[in-house]
Design an enzyme around this catalytic site. Structure first.
Site, short mmCIF file in Angstrom:
data_model
loop_
_atom_site.label_atom_id
_atom_site.label_comp_id
_atom_site.label_asym_id
_atom_site.label_seq_id
_atom_site.Cartn_x
_atom_site.Cartn_y
_atom_site.Cartn_z
N TYR A 170 1.11 -1.25 0.07
CA TYR A 170 0.10 0.05 -0.01
C TYR A 170 0.93 1.44 0.08
O TYR A 170 0.68 2.17 -0.78
CB TYR A 170 -1.04 -0.01 1.26
N GLY A 216 0.61 -6.92 0.84
CA GLY A 216 -0.39 -7.62 1.55
C GLY A 216 -1.85 -7.79 0.75
O GLY A 216 -2.78 -8.39 1.32
N ASN A 228 -4.59 -10.51 1.54
CA ASN A 228 -5.48 -9.97 2.93
C ASN A 228 -7.01 -10.34 2.35
O ASN A 228 -7.40 -10.76 1.34
CB ASN A 228 -5.26 -8.64 3.18
N GLY A 229 -7.87 -10.14 3.40
CA GLY A 229 -9.23 -10.45 3.27
C GLY A 229 -9.92 -9.14 2.81
O GLY A 229 -11.27 -9.27 2.60
N VAL A 262 16.20 -5.84 -1.32
CA VAL A 262 17.23 -4.68 -0.90
C VAL A 262 17.84 -5.06 0.19
O VAL A 262 17.17 -5.67 1.28
CB VAL A 262 16.34 -3.27 -0.82
N GLU A 322 -14.44 -9.42 14.32
CA GLU A 322 -14.80 -9.89 12.77
C GLU A 322 -15.52 -11.32 12.86
O GLU A 322 -14.72 -12.12 13.26
CB GLU A 322 -13.83 -9.73 11.61
N HIS A 382 -1.60 -8.29 11.28
CA HIS A 382 -1.56 -6.67 11.20
C HIS A 382 -0.28 -6.16 11.80
O HIS A 382 -0.41 -5.54 12.74
CB HIS A 382 -2.83 -6.15 11.93
N ASN A 386 -8.99 -2.81 11.01
CA ASN A 386 -7.75 -3.53 10.12
C ASN A 386 -6.98 -2.30 9.41
O ASN A 386 -7.51 -1.05 9.19
CB ASN A 386 -8.64 -4.11 8.96
P1 FAE Z 1 2.93 -4.53 2.73
O1 FAE Z 1 1.78 -4.54 1.84
O2 FAE Z 1 3.30 -5.76 3.49
O3 FAE Z 1 4.06 -4.56 1.37
C1 FAE Z 1 5.30 -4.56 1.76
C2 FAE Z 1 6.04 -5.03 0.49
O4 FAE Z 1 7.57 -4.97 0.44
C3 FAE Z 1 5.90 -6.60 0.16
O5 FAE Z 1 5.33 -6.77 -0.94
C4 FAE Z 1 7.22 -7.15 0.56
O6 FAE Z 1 7.69 -8.53 -0.10
C5 FAE Z 1 8.19 -6.15 0.24
N1 FAE Z 1 9.64 -6.22 0.61
C6 FAE Z 1 9.68 -6.47 1.97
N2 FAE Z 1 11.00 -6.44 2.31
C7 FAE Z 1 11.69 -6.27 0.99
C8 FAE Z 1 12.99 -5.85 0.71
N3 FAE Z 1 13.98 -6.02 1.49
N4 FAE Z 1 12.97 -5.46 -0.64
C9 FAE Z 1 12.12 -5.37 -1.44
N5 FAE Z 1 10.81 -5.79 -1.26
C10 FAE Z 1 10.60 -5.98 0.13
O7 FAE Z 1 3.30 -3.28 3.43
N6 FAE Z 1 -5.63 -5.64 6.49
C11 FAE Z 1 -6.62 -4.75 6.24
O8 FAE Z 1 -6.95 -3.67 6.44
N7 FAE Z 1 -7.84 -5.67 6.04
C12 FAE Z 1 -7.85 -6.89 6.08
O9 FAE Z 1 -8.84 -7.63 5.54
C13 FAE Z 1 -6.72 -7.48 6.20
N8 FAE Z 1 -6.40 -8.81 6.11
C14 FAE Z 1 -5.27 -9.56 6.13
C15 FAE Z 1 -5.02 -10.91 6.17
C16 FAE Z 1 -4.08 -11.67 5.82
C17 FAE Z 1 -3.75 -13.11 5.63
C18 FAE Z 1 -2.64 -10.70 5.94
C19 FAE Z 1 -1.36 -11.28 5.97
C20 FAE Z 1 -2.95 -9.15 6.19
C21 FAE Z 1 -4.08 -8.82 6.27
N9 FAE Z 1 -3.99 -7.41 6.40
C22 FAE Z 1 -5.43 -6.83 6.27
C23 FAE Z 1 -3.06 -6.51 6.49
C24 FAE Z 1 -2.63 -5.62 5.35
O10 FAE Z 1 -2.47 -6.33 4.26
C25 FAE Z 1 -1.24 -5.04 5.87
O11 FAE Z 1 -1.59 -4.06 6.91
C26 FAE Z 1 -0.77 -4.10 4.52
O12 FAE Z 1 -0.48 -5.00 3.52
C27 FAE Z 1 0.49 -3.34 4.96
O13 FAE Z 1 1.04 -2.58 3.96
P2 FAE Z 1 2.31 -1.85 3.74
O14 FAE Z 1 2.42 -1.08 2.65
O15 FAE Z 1 2.85 -1.16 5.11
#
Ligand code: FAE
Length: 547
Positions: free
Chosen positions: A65, A159, A163-164, A294, A403, A488, A526
């Site tokens: 995100y 994520g 995610n859901g 990275v 939820e 989360h 969430n």
């Molecule tokens: P994120 O989306 O995790 O993106 C980080 C990216 O950086 C990833 O693609 C990594 O692979 C990449 N990365 C990491 N380290 C490196 C590196 N060293 N070099 C290059 N790339 C790298 O971060 N949230 C909701 O609001 N509603 C939901 O229903 C919900 N359900 C979920 C269900 C599951 C099973 C999971 C796992 C999470 C859920 N979440 C939900 C949480 C949500 O997906 C999460 O808070 C966000 O995706 C975090 O966003 P960021 O941009 O922080």
């Protein structure tokens, strides 16, 4: 609440929608649903491995995100951006014609470099359900730290791939406790509406909810909540509700109704690939290097930053090591990824100017799961949509929002299943373990007890009223609480502490944090809408003042 698609994302043409209050998240379970049809290639931005020695104006680490918001707005401001993503592109169907694996049948695509699945619900009827899979750079990472397993998405879209889709704006009265240094008027007047519009957030048609077979489990959840005096609220999501209606009618390939969720949705869910990343592609100014990780960022001799990157193959092995230079670097590797990088770079002296707040303020958003065993006259349905639509709000009185989650096993289980978000006060810290060459997190398993206590303010009361009991077979043998995990992760480079009030890292001009690491451990709901909205706020300021 608005309908799903058609969000104008032009820099000046953002539709301003009313913010959406409510709450919730998602589950994770093996399902035995129907088969999805063939998936189409998705329109993610151009992927091209970055060249060794390249120089770029802006480098974004991660494509979730925060990273997607930063890349889109920078590109729209005329800046060429390179995004580096350690996971795969997820734009090409596998041999079965589908991009993503089903929860019923986890395969190589399902887990990040594991030889055995690590399903959040590890047991059913007490029996372990994990199975062997080929080791591969799959989509779901179950990253293990002492005391907690942190689930994260890996690939272009972060994520949003796993995610859901619960897309929740926190109640305004809770916002000041989350981010006290941020102007709430601006967030609720501009940035939450902008994020909700760009993400395509929408709420289920209540009339359809009342009749759809696939939401019987949620209606049972509502009935039990209301009989115990708890408010049941609908939760907005990024699922295309028209598509789900057509799934139910049998006119399109099934996704939510086939139990697709944890390992990706082939249809229906508006992941970032369909929203921000599709808009990014339209700018033509952003390139992505998938399967690139990275490993270091340090000041470059002639200005800007030297970024060290490992190129990976699908076994996880490093096939090339590259060094590139970037004028500006945006850390968007997620709370865990960004924190791990920053504690290493501070401890090893690569970024000596980082302050003492790096790695601190990490929390699990108070996640805890449980199931209840219903009476035989309260079936929850053999067909369960994998996208939750509502929850039980006891935040103000008991510190928990639960939820009502699906348990899409394909058979009648008479079980109600819940993921609670609670006001857990514990915060952990990442630190660099030089001897082991890794970042450690000092979370303790016992720190989940306050979350359990808060969840019990809801479920003890419901069980008493309904004459029911907790399930003890979903997380082990005779184990009630799923207290070993979080979906989360939040914090580790907290806004206005490790960074200034807009995500600029202290001590190193041109370095920014723009992901969930900025949020101090809990959002009360969430997190992804808050992560997106905060990124929108911060990047607008950064573009206006730093570029
Ligand atoms: P994120 O989306 O995790 O993106 C980080 C990216 O950086 C990833 O693609 C990594 O692979 C990449 N990365 C990491 N380290 C490196 C590196 N060293 N070099 C290059 N790339 C790298 O971060 N949230 C909701 O609001 N509603 C939901 O229903 C919900 N359900 C979920 C269900 C599951 C099973 C999971 C796992 C999470 C859920 N979440 C939900 C949480 C949500 O997906 C999460 O808070 C966000 O995706 C975090 O966003 P960021 O941009 O922080």
């Amino acid at each position: 609440m608005g309908d799903s698609t058609k969000q104008g994302l032009g820099s000046s043409g953002l539709s301003r929608r009313g913010f959406i209050a409510g709450t919730s998240s998602i589950l994770g379970v093996a399902a035995l649903g129907g088969r999805a049809g063939a998936a189409v290639r998705t329109a993610v931005p151009a992927t091209a491995p970055i060249g060794d020695g390249a120089r770029v104006p802006a480098l974004v680490i991660g494509t979730g995100y925060g990273g997607s918001v930063a890349a889109l707005r920078l590109a729209q401001a005329g800046v060429n951006v390179h995004m580096v993503e350690m996971g795969m592109a997820w734009d090409t169907p596998g041999p079965d014609g589908k991009i993503f694996a089903n929860t019923t049948n986890p395969d190589a695509r399902s887990y990040w470099l594991r030889t055995k699945t690590k399903q959040p619900l590890s047991n059913f009827l007490g029996f372990p359900i994990d199975r062997s899979i080929p080791r591969h750079t799959g989509i779901l990472d179950a990253e293990e730290f002492s005391g907690i397993t942190v689930y994260q998405g890996r690939g272009v879209g972060g994520g949003s791939l796993v995610n859901g889709g619960m897309a929740v704006t926190p109640k305004r009265e809770n916002f000041a406790a989350i981010l006290p240094s941020v102007n709430a008027d601006e967030m609720y007047g501009t940035y939450y509406p902008r994020a909700n519009a760009a993400l395509g957030v929408a709420t289920i048609d209540p009339a359809w909810f009342d009749t759809a077979d696939c939401y019987q489990y949620a209606r049972v959840g509502r009935k039990h909540a209301q009989r115990s005096g708890f408010p049941f609220v609908f939760v907005p999501t990024v699922y295309d509700w028209d598509y789900m209606k057509r799934e139910a009618a049998g006119t399109v390939p099934k996704s939510a109704l086939a139990g697709e969720i944890l390992y990706g949705n082939n249809h229906g869910k508006k992941s970032l690939q369909k929203t921000y990343l599709a808009q990014i592609r339209a700018t033509g100014k952003v390139t992505i290097s998938p399967l690139h990780r990275v490993t270091s960022v340090s000041p470059a001799a002639g200005g800007g930053y030297t970024v060290a990157i490992d190129q990976l193959d699908t076994s996880g092995a490093t096939t090339a090591t590259k060094t590139v230079t970037a004028d500006r670097v945006f850390f968007a590797a997620g709370s865990v990824g960004t924190s791990k990088l920053l504690v290493k770079l501070k401890a090893t002296g690569a970024l000596p100017g980082l302050n003492g707040e790096i790695g601190k303020g990490w929390g699990d958003n108070g996640n805890v799961m449980c199931g209840r065993a219903n009476h035989l006259w309260d079936p929850t349905g053999s067909l369960q949509a994998s996208i939750p639509t509502g929850g039980i709000d006891n935040w103000a009185a008991g510190g928990a929002f639960a939820e009502v989650a699906p348990l899409p096993t394909g058979i009648e289980t008479y079980a109600s299943f819940y993921l609670s978000i609670t006001k857990n006060p514990h915060r952990a810290e990442f630190s660099w373990n030089a001897a082991a060459g890794r970042a450690d997190l000092n979370w303790q398993a016992s720190w989940k007890q306050p979350s359990i206590d808060m969840a019990k303010t809801i479920f003890d009361k419901i069980n008493k009223k309904e004459g029911t009991i907790y399930r003890t077979d979903l997380f082990g043998t005779y184990k009630i609480w799923g207290d070993h995990l979080t979906y989360h992760p939040l914090g580790g480079a907290v806004l206005n502490k490790a960074t200034d009030n807009y995500g600029r890292l202290h001590g190193h001009p041109g370095l920014y944090v723009i992901d969930g690491a900025l949020i101090p451990g809990n959002t009360s709901v969430n997190p992804f809408v808050s992560i997106t909205a905060l990124a929108e706020r911060n990047i607008e300021k950064i573009i206006a003042t730093d570029l």
